[in-house]
Motif scaffolding. Sequence first.
Motif, short mmCIF file in Angstrom:
data_model
loop_
_atom_site.label_atom_id
_atom_site.label_comp_id
_atom_site.label_asym_id
_atom_site.label_seq_id
_atom_site.Cartn_x
_atom_site.Cartn_y
_atom_site.Cartn_z
N CYS A 125 0.85 -1.18 0.00
CA CYS A 125 0.00 0.00 0.00
C CYS A 125 0.89 1.23 0.00
O CYS A 125 1.92 1.24 -0.64
CB CYS A 125 -0.95 -0.02 1.20
N CYS A 126 0.53 2.27 0.76
CA CYS A 126 1.32 3.49 0.75
C CYS A 126 2.66 3.29 1.43
O CYS A 126 3.54 4.13 1.30
CB CYS A 126 0.54 4.62 1.42
N HIS A 127 2.84 2.19 2.17
CA HIS A 127 4.10 1.92 2.86
C HIS A 127 4.91 0.88 2.11
O HIS A 127 5.56 0.03 2.70
CB HIS A 127 3.83 1.46 4.29
N ARG A 128 4.82 0.90 0.79
CA ARG A 128 5.51 -0.08 -0.05
C ARG A 128 7.00 -0.11 0.30
O ARG A 128 7.66 0.92 0.38
CB ARG A 128 5.33 0.28 -1.52
N GLY A 129 7.51 -1.32 0.44
CA GLY A 129 8.93 -1.47 0.76
C GLY A 129 9.20 -1.65 2.23
O GLY A 129 10.30 -2.01 2.61
N MET A 130 8.20 -1.42 3.08
CA MET A 130 8.38 -1.61 4.53
C MET A 130 7.79 -2.95 4.94
O MET A 130 6.65 -3.27 4.61
CB MET A 130 7.70 -0.48 5.31
N THR A 131 8.57 -3.74 5.64
CA THR A 131 8.10 -5.02 6.14
C THR A 131 7.49 -4.82 7.52
O THR A 131 8.16 -4.32 8.42
CB THR A 131 9.24 -6.04 6.21
N LEU A 132 6.23 -5.20 7.67
CA LEU A 132 5.47 -4.90 8.88
C LEU A 132 5.00 -6.17 9.56
O LEU A 132 4.49 -7.08 8.92
CB LEU A 132 4.27 -4.03 8.53
N GLU A 133 5.17 -6.22 10.87
CA GLU A 133 4.64 -7.32 11.69
C GLU A 133 3.61 -6.74 12.64
O GLU A 133 3.88 -5.75 13.33
CB GLU A 133 5.75 -7.99 12.48
N CYS A 134 2.44 -7.33 12.70
CA CYS A 134 1.40 -6.89 13.62
C CYS A 134 1.13 -8.01 14.64
O CYS A 134 0.79 -9.13 14.26
CB CYS A 134 0.12 -6.56 12.87
N ILE A 135 1.28 -7.70 15.91
CA ILE A 135 1.02 -8.67 16.97
C ILE A 135 0.11 -8.04 18.02
O ILE A 135 -0.08 -6.82 18.04
CB ILE A 135 2.32 -9.18 17.62
N SER A 136 -0.42 -8.88 18.88
CA SER A 136 -1.35 -8.41 19.91
C SER A 136 -1.14 -9.20 21.20
O SER A 136 -0.21 -10.00 21.30
CB SER A 136 -2.80 -8.57 19.42
N GLY A 137 -2.03 -8.99 22.14
CA GLY A 137 -1.92 -9.68 23.42
C GLY A 137 -2.03 -11.19 23.29
O GLY A 137 -1.51 -11.93 24.13
N SER A 138 -2.70 -11.67 22.23
CA SER A 138 -2.83 -13.11 22.03
C SER A 138 -1.49 -13.76 21.71
O SER A 138 -1.34 -14.97 21.84
CB SER A 138 -3.82 -13.40 20.89
N ASP A 139 -0.51 -12.96 21.27
CA ASP A 139 0.82 -13.49 21.00
C ASP A 139 1.69 -13.47 22.25
O ASP A 139 2.85 -13.85 22.21
CB ASP A 139 1.51 -12.65 19.91
N GLY A 140 1.13 -12.98 23.38
CA GLY A 140 1.87 -12.90 24.62
C GLY A 140 1.60 -14.09 25.52
O GLY A 140 2.19 -15.16 25.37
N LYS A 141 0.67 -13.93 26.47
CA LYS A 141 0.38 -15.00 27.42
C LYS A 141 -0.13 -16.26 26.73
O LYS A 141 0.27 -17.37 27.08
CB LYS A 141 -0.65 -14.51 28.44
#
Length: 251
Positions: free
Chosen positions: A130-146
């Motif tokens: 999208c508009c951030h072409r070229g940026m590798t993005l990881e999205c995590i939340s609390g479910s990836d914690g405990k």
Amino acid sequence: MSLPSTIIKLALGLLWCIIHVVISLFSLCSHLMFNLECYLISSGLLRKYRNLQLSRIKYLAIVVDSREAKNTVKINQLLCWLKTLGMKYVCLYDIDGVLKKLFEPSMNGSRDDNPGDYLDVSANIKALDCCHRGMTLECISGSDGKEGIAKAANLLCSTYLNGDRSAHENVKSESVFTETDMASALKSVGCGGPEPDLLLVYGPARCHLGFPAWRLRYTEIMHMGPLKSMKYGAIVKALYNFSKKHQNYGK
């Protein structure tokens, strides 16, 4: 009430008011100086902030309070600033998973020459198309914690009980799971990932707001204040300050 006690009470009240005014003025001056410095940095008037040495920041993490994570305009502006500064690998986190839902539709398979192999990351990393072409993005939340650590522990136990128990039949002592075993299990359940070099926290509390602790062993954490008052100059200053820090890593 006697006259001396009245005088003491008035004096203490006056002293409290003076202290309150002094602290308020100091806070106001600090705020104005910070805003002025951010403006000067954004304008490029401070020479030392012009050429940032970002070679040490291979992976940047951003923690956002879930209530502020719904502000898509600010989130996109933040990512655009990071892209402008040359950040290639960014992790976004909020405990309720608002950012996961926000970017999930625009995230396709990785297109950045296998950044997952370079960073040893989990399946949460995707390349934005999208508009951030070229940026590798990881999205995590609390479910990836405990929940992630619980899944990894269950995997280790089930692997030992069902598959690898025969290897321990002649061992009388209890099985010992190493840090490497846990890291491998976390990666298997999709909750592994690289350790950020720098963690920027946007929110009211000065803490990591539930970001997976096993990924913060050597991470530098900086509190940036509320997302609604974020400034480009403040980000540049944070990156510059980190580039000047020396970390011993326990040696």
